[in-house]
Design a protein around this motif. Structure first.
Motif, PDB file in Angstrom:
ATOM      1  N   LEU A  63       0.783  -1.236   0.143  1.00 13.67           N
ATOM      2  CA  LEU A  63       0.029   0.029   0.023  1.00 13.67           C
ATOM      3  C   LEU A  63       0.838   1.410  -0.055  1.00 13.67           C
ATOM      4  N   GLY A  64       0.345   2.473  -0.642  1.00 16.41           N
ATOM      5  CA  GLY A  64       1.010   3.519  -0.554  1.00 16.41           C
ATOM      6  C   GLY A  64       2.560   3.264  -1.171  1.00 16.41           C
ATOM      7  N   ALA A  65       3.395   3.791  -0.674  1.00  9.77           N
ATOM      8  CA  ALA A  65       4.934   3.453  -0.962  1.00  9.77           C
ATOM      9  C   ALA A  65       5.170   1.994  -1.207  1.00  9.77           C
ATOM     10  N   GLY A  66       4.395   1.035  -0.624  1.00 14.07           N
ATOM     11  CA  GLY A  66       4.658  -0.267  -0.629  1.00 14.07           C
ATOM     12  C   GLY A  66       4.511  -0.772  -2.027  1.00 14.07           C
ATOM     13  N   LEU A  67       3.251   0.048  -2.883  1.00 13.76           N
ATOM     14  CA  LEU A  67       2.853  -0.140  -4.268  1.00 13.76           C
ATOM     15  C   LEU A  67       3.805   0.357  -5.070  1.00 13.76           C
ATOM     16  N   ALA A  68       4.616   1.471  -4.608  1.00 13.10           N
ATOM     17  CA  ALA A  68       5.691   2.032  -5.430  1.00 13.10           C
ATOM     18  C   ALA A  68       6.818   1.232  -5.559  1.00 13.10           C
ATOM     19  N   ILE A  69       7.160   0.758  -4.291  1.00 14.07           N
ATOM     20  CA  ILE A  69       8.063  -0.366  -4.236  1.00 14.07           C
ATOM     21  C   ILE A  69       8.047  -1.348  -5.241  1.00 14.07           C
ATOM     22  N   ALA A  70       6.758  -2.146  -5.098  1.00 10.44           N
ATOM     23  CA  ALA A  70       6.317  -3.282  -5.924  1.00 10.44           C
ATOM     24  C   ALA A  70       6.393  -2.720  -7.455  1.00 10.44           C
ATOM     25  N   ALA A  71       6.081  -1.589  -7.616  1.00 11.61           N
ATOM     26  CA  ALA A  71       6.112  -1.071  -9.185  1.00 11.61           C
ATOM     27  C   ALA A  71       7.644  -0.904  -9.662  1.00 11.61           C
ATOM     28  N   SER A  72       8.378  -0.917  -8.637  1.00 13.73           N
ATOM     29  CA  SER A  72       9.847  -0.694  -9.333  1.00 13.73           C
ATOM     30  C   SER A  72      10.496  -2.051  -9.510  1.00 13.73           C
ATOM     31  N   CYS A  73      10.011  -3.023  -8.993  1.00 10.68           N
ATOM     32  CA  CYS A  73      10.501  -4.310  -9.347  1.00 10.68           C
ATOM     33  C   CYS A  73      10.409  -4.787 -11.008  1.00 10.68           C
ATOM     34  N   ASP A  74      11.048  -5.451 -11.453  1.00 16.71           N
ATOM     35  CA  ASP A  74      11.191  -5.961 -12.607  1.00 16.71           C
ATOM     36  C   ASP A  74       9.946  -7.240 -12.916  1.00 16.71           C
ATOM     37  N   LEU A  75       9.738  -7.815 -11.745  1.00 17.20           N
ATOM     38  CA  LEU A  75       8.592  -8.763 -11.921  1.00 17.20           C
ATOM     39  C   LEU A  75       7.962  -9.113 -10.447  1.00 17.20           C
ATOM     40  N   LEU A  76       6.985  -9.403 -10.691  1.00 21.78           N
ATOM     41  CA  LEU A  76       6.189  -9.427  -9.019  1.00 21.78           C
ATOM     42  C   LEU A  76       5.541 -11.017  -9.241  1.00 21.78           C
ATOM     43  N   VAL A  77       5.751 -11.924  -8.107  1.00 19.34           N
ATOM     44  CA  VAL A  77       5.245 -12.764  -7.648  1.00 19.34           C
ATOM     45  C   VAL A  77       4.075 -12.654  -6.599  1.00 19.34           C
ATOM     46  N   ALA A  78       2.889 -12.602  -6.499  1.00 20.22           N
ATOM     47  CA  ALA A  78       1.969 -12.310  -5.639  1.00 20.22           C
ATOM     48  C   ALA A  78       1.237 -13.510  -4.914  1.00 20.22           C
ATOM     49  N   SER A  79       1.206 -13.557  -3.726  1.00 20.65           N
ATOM     50  CA  SER A  79       0.410 -14.685  -3.067  1.00 20.65           C
ATOM     51  C   SER A  79      -1.139 -14.289  -3.009  1.00 20.65           C
ATOM     52  N   GLU A  80      -2.023 -15.260  -2.655  1.00 22.85           N
ATOM     53  CA  GLU A  80      -3.407 -14.825  -2.817  1.00 22.85           C
ATOM     54  C   GLU A  80      -3.701 -13.749  -1.619  1.00 22.85           C
ATOM     55  N   ARG A  81      -2.916 -13.629  -0.586  1.00 23.20           N
ATOM     56  CA  ARG A  81      -2.772 -12.561   0.321  1.00 23.20           C
ATOM     57  C   ARG A  81      -2.661 -11.143  -0.199  1.00 23.20           C
ATOM     58  N   ALA A  82      -1.869 -10.995  -1.546  1.00 21.76           N
ATOM     59  CA  ALA A  82      -1.479  -9.526  -1.817  1.00 21.76           C
ATOM     60  C   ALA A  82      -2.693  -8.773  -2.334  1.00 21.76           C
ATOM     61  N   VAL A  83      -2.521  -7.662  -1.739  1.00 16.41           N
ATOM     62  CA  VAL A  83      -3.326  -6.428  -2.075  1.00 16.41           C
ATOM     63  C   VAL A  83      -2.501  -5.293  -2.390  1.00 16.41           C
ATOM     64  N   PHE A  84      -2.915  -4.571  -3.502  1.00 18.52           N
ATOM     65  CA  PHE A  84      -2.442  -3.426  -3.890  1.00 18.52           C
ATOM     66  C   PHE A  84      -3.276  -2.177  -3.924  1.00 18.52           C
ATOM     67  N   GLY A  85      -2.557  -1.128  -3.360  1.00 20.72           N
ATOM     68  CA  GLY A  85      -3.563   0.054  -3.374  1.00 20.72           C
ATOM     69  C   GLY A  85      -3.018   1.256  -3.066  1.00 20.72           C
ATOM     70  N   LEU A  86      -3.817   2.509  -3.300  1.00 18.42           N
ATOM     71  CA  LEU A  86      -3.171   3.729  -2.701  1.00 18.42           C
ATOM     72  C   LEU A  86      -4.411   4.420  -1.598  1.00 18.42           C
ATOM     73  N   PRO A  87      -4.200   3.855  -0.210  1.00 17.62           N
ATOM     74  CA  PRO A  87      -5.291   4.351   0.507  1.00 17.62           C
ATOM     75  C   PRO A  87      -5.549   5.990   0.789  1.00 17.62           C
ATOM     76  N   GLU A  88      -4.381   6.512   0.684  1.00 20.01           N
ATOM     77  CA  GLU A  88      -4.402   7.984   0.770  1.00 20.01           C
ATOM     78  C   GLU A  88      -5.239   8.835  -0.297  1.00 20.01           C
ATOM     79  N   ILE A  89      -5.253   8.100  -1.392  1.00 15.48           N
ATOM     80  CA  ILE A  89      -6.047   8.665  -2.304  1.00 15.48           C
ATOM     81  C   ILE A  89      -7.652   8.410  -2.184  1.00 15.48           C
ATOM     82  N   ASN A  90      -8.599   9.626  -1.563  1.00 18.18           N
ATOM     83  CA  ASN A  90     -10.053   9.076  -1.311  1.00 18.18           C
ATOM     84  C   ASN A  90     -10.599  10.374  -1.572  1.00 18.18           C
TER      85      ASN A  90
END
Length: 90
Positions: A63-90
């Motif tokens: 979430l938030g900066a965590g999404l930006a960290i993930a987006a900086s990676c070349d490849l993502l492998v996500a578990s079923e528990r993975a959630v992506f978002g920007l909660p500060e945008i409301n």
């Protein structure tokens, strides 16, 4: 020789939940906000510019900066528990 880097979380709760917005924006000085932004950008660019591919192992919320960290990676492998978002945008 290193051929790949895997970026994950030791926490069972989240990959990276980003900054605590309540703490960061209560009454920060401009210097604190600018410094935090600079440090975050340097982290994102360090991942993106890594000499080997970076795999993001997403095992919970990114979430938030965590999404930006993930987006900086070349490849993502996500578990079923993975959630992506920007909660500060409301």
């Amino acid at each position: 020789m290193t051929r790949v880097a895997i970026l994950g979380s030791a926490s069972e709760r989240a990959f990276c939940a980003g900054a605590d917005l309540n703490e960061r924006f209560v009454s920060p000085s401009q210097e604190v906000v600018l410094d935090a932004g600079r440090v975050a950008r340097e982290a994102f660019w360090s991942i993106a510019d890594c000499a080997v591919p970076v795999v993001g192992a997403i095992n919970g919320p990114a979430l938030g900066a965590g999404l930006a960290i993930a987006a900086s990676c070349d490849l993502l492998v996500a578990s079923e528990r993975a959630v992506f978002g920007l909660p500060e945008i409301n």
